[in-house]
Design an enzyme around this catalytic site. Structure first.
Site, PDB file in Angstrom:
ATOM      1  N   SER A 255      11.522 -27.037 -60.892  1.00  0.00           N
ATOM      2  CA  SER A 255      10.322 -26.820 -60.110  1.00  0.00           C
ATOM      3  C   SER A 255      10.660 -26.405 -58.703  1.00  0.00           C
ATOM      4  O   SER A 255      11.800 -26.487 -58.259  1.00  0.00           O
ATOM      5  CB  SER A 255       9.520 -28.109 -60.051  1.00  0.00           C
ATOM      6  OG  SER A 255      10.264 -29.089 -59.353  1.00  0.00           O
ATOM      7  N   LYS A 256       9.638 -25.992 -57.997  1.00  0.00           N
ATOM      8  CA  LYS A 256       9.803 -25.639 -56.599  1.00  0.00           C
ATOM      9  C   LYS A 256      10.176 -26.890 -55.819  1.00  0.00           C
ATOM     10  O   LYS A 256      10.116 -27.994 -56.333  1.00  0.00           O
ATOM     11  CB  LYS A 256       8.491 -25.081 -56.069  1.00  0.00           C
ATOM     12  CG  LYS A 256       8.410 -23.585 -56.255  1.00  0.00           C
ATOM     13  CD  LYS A 256       7.187 -23.018 -55.587  1.00  0.00           C
ATOM     14  CE  LYS A 256       7.078 -21.549 -55.947  1.00  0.00           C
ATOM     15  NZ  LYS A 256       5.741 -21.055 -55.967  1.00  0.00           N
ATOM     16  N   ARG A 257      10.501 -26.697 -54.571  1.00  0.00           N
ATOM     17  CA  ARG A 257      10.856 -27.800 -53.679  1.00  0.00           C
ATOM     18  C   ARG A 257      12.185 -28.443 -54.054  1.00  0.00           C
ATOM     19  O   ARG A 257      12.607 -29.389 -53.472  1.00  0.00           O
ATOM     20  CB  ARG A 257       9.749 -28.883 -53.609  1.00  0.00           C
ATOM     21  CG  ARG A 257       8.573 -28.508 -52.708  1.00  0.00           C
ATOM     22  CD  ARG A 257       8.936 -28.481 -51.238  1.00  0.00           C
ATOM     23  NE  ARG A 257       9.712 -27.299 -50.884  1.00  0.00           N
ATOM     24  CZ  ARG A 257       9.193 -26.190 -50.409  1.00  0.00           C
ATOM     25  NH1 ARG A 257       7.921 -26.094 -50.213  1.00  0.00           N
ATOM     26  NH2 ARG A 257       9.955 -25.159 -50.118  1.00  0.00           N
TER      27      ARG A 257
END
Length: 488
Positions: A255-257
């Site tokens: 995922s992002k982050r």
RNA sequence: GGCGCUAUCGUCUAACGGUUAGGACGGAGCCCUCUCAAGGCUCAAAUACGGGUUCGAUUCCCGUUAGCGCUACCA
């Protein structure tokens, strides 16, 4: 009896950018299609109006093209079973939904979101699995007609059998079975008239004659719903292959982050398409031997679903970096020339022009030392302009009170050269060192500092030969006047 | 919570009952060397745990544990 031609699809939602996990799914579908002389379809699943992002489809298509994955059928490329954008197929879903209602395999539900929420709250309190309570399944035909006539908002739900076991085979996971009791009466048509993924996906896969459904593992749990639908429609099921997930370093779903997940981020950082494709191909698949460097053509030749693993793989950027260097180094000087010219055009040196022969010689000496194209300009800036400053540490270590005098001597020796090639610079430097009574290294480090300003780089004689006699001398003189001697 | 999937070096993985458990990235060291790289060589590093089955389990079965996924009128 020959099996029908392979038809596979990549079916992303236009909710933003292409995810590297999506890239891998697309790649595996593409490789499988090419390997089997099949057809690769791109289908846009935009049934969630709330998540639609403007321009996402164009972005998806261009990113796929950048990666070297081209589709045979899809938006703008009709193969006779289009359209390939789900929002343009609403009538098709509506008709199929109605037939499901007519056959009794689906029912209308008029429950409000308030009631549904209340129901879930109670189930949660009783620690029951959250599932629709089939309140509307018990409505009589008359009640249903009345509610529809009154214009009550409604959804269509799948009628899931009680106490049945749903089995299916997965190429990667073998036989999988679920109890129907664990499956919710899935909404098929939302109150806005749009289908949900489950209905649209099954209808489209059938109508588009998809033979193999190759998708992420997150879909494994909803496959029983799809199996049910195929059965209700009386359609033949495709072959299923659920791919292991791509993971963050902490093993959660990528995922992002937690690092970059958008393919364009990697593109922007100058990772080569070949490297990114090679890398994701190896995340969950291997050729069965020790080879790791693959071009697309070789992947097509080697790929098979049988060699796809079952467990999730962490997206390890360090290895991607290594792969990127391998691919960068496998490029010809000629190819790199074009790329370097591109790079220079966007650099601080864009006003300057350099002959191809000059750039080619820079490429020859720098190619083993760069990880990205920008490194040619960043690490090798001195090939494009005289050093504006000198690495402090290097000055402290290499520029002594004797350096200026030594460099003067070197300049005199260099100015005598008629053929300023690497070998000539080398012997000139040797002569200088000898008459000065110092080791070659002393002069080498001094002149490296003077002409490049930095401590690392290609062999010094190569650098000097590339810069040429005049430029070399100019730079040494500049260094003599600009650098104060430091005590050792 | 329920259901499902998964489980070999830190990471990506090989092994399809019999190997000193192999390779790659990363790490350490050595060599090469004017520097930085590249390259070569060497080293450290794994079968989650417990039961079976078997002459023999990384491999087959069961359980435990852990991780992940799904559990929406999102895909």
């Amino acid at each position: 009896m020959s099996s029908p031609a392979v038809r596979v699809r990549f079916a992303p939602s236009p909710t933003g950018f292409l995810h590297v996990g999506g890239l891998r799914t697309a790649l595996y579908n593409y490789l499988f299609a090419r390997r089997t002389n099949g057809v690769f379809i791109l289908r846009i699943e935009d049934t969630d109006r709330a998540r639609y992002v403007e321009g996402a489809v164009e972005n998806l298509v261009s990113t796929l093209r950048w990666a070297g994955i081209d589709f045979d059928e899809g938006p703008g490329k009709d193969g006779g079973v289009g359209p390939y954008v789900q929002s343009e197929r609403l009538e098709i879903y509506r008709k199929h939904a109605e037939s499901l209602f007519a056959s009794g395999n689906a029912y209308y539900c008029f429950c409000t979101s308030v009631r549904l929420e209340e129901m879930r709250k109670q189930q949660d309190a009783l620690r029951l699995p959250p599932k629709y309570d089939r309140h509307c399944a018990k409505l009589t035909p008359d009640e249903v007609s009345a509610l529809i006539a009154a214009g009550t908002p409604r959804v269509l739900r799948l009628r899931v059998p009680v106490g049945a076991t749903i089995r299916f085979h997965d190429v990667i996971r073998d036989d999988v079975e679920f109890s129907s009791d664990a499956i919710d009466d899935q909404v098929l048509i939302k109150s806005d008239g749009y289908p949900t993924y489950h209905l649209a996906n099954v209808v489209d896969d059938h109508l588009m004659k998809v033979t193999h459904v190759i998708r992420g593992e997150e879909w494994l749990s909803s496959t029983p719903k799809h199996i049910l639908l195929y059965g209700y429609f009386g359609w033949e099921k495709p072959v299923f292959a659920h791919l292991p997930l791509l993971l963050n370093p902490d093993r959660s779903k990528l995922s992002k982050r937690q690092g970059d997940v958008a393919v364009e981020e990697y593109r922007a950082k100058q990772y080569l398409r070949e490297a990114l494709v090679n890398f994701v191909a190896l995340l969950g698949w291997n050729p069965g031997d020790d080879r790791e460097i693959f071009q697309m053509e070789e992947l097509i030749k080697e790929f098979s679903l049988e060699r796809v693993g079952k467990s999730g793989a962490i997206f390890n950027q360090t290895k991607l970096g290594w792969l990127n260097e391998q691919h960068l180094r496998s490029k010809s000087d000629r190819e790199l020339l074009g790329m370097l010219q591109c790079e220079l055009a966007g650099s601080p040196f864009k006003e300057k022009t350099f002959p191809d022969a000059y750039l080619l010689s820079v490429i020859t000496v720098m190619r083993e030392r760069v990880s990205f194209m920008r490194d040619f300009v960043e690490k090798g800036a001195y090939f494009f302009e005289a050093p504006a400053s000198y690495e402090e540490e290097m000055v402290r270590k290499r520029w002594t009170s004797e350096s200026a005098g030594q460099m003067e001597h070197l300049v005199r020796e260099f100015s005598l050269l008629t053929v300023p090639g690497p070998a000539e610079f080398e012997s000139a430097l040797h002569r200088s060192a000898q008459s000065l009574g110092v080791g070659n290294g002393v002069l080498i480090h001094g002149v490296r500092l003077a002409v490049s300003g930095v401590s690392g780089g290609p062999g010094i004689y190569e650098i000097l030969a590339i810069l040429g006699k005049d430029e070399t001398i100019t730079r040494i003189r500049a260094a003599i006047s600009r650098l104060a001697p430091t005590a050792r």
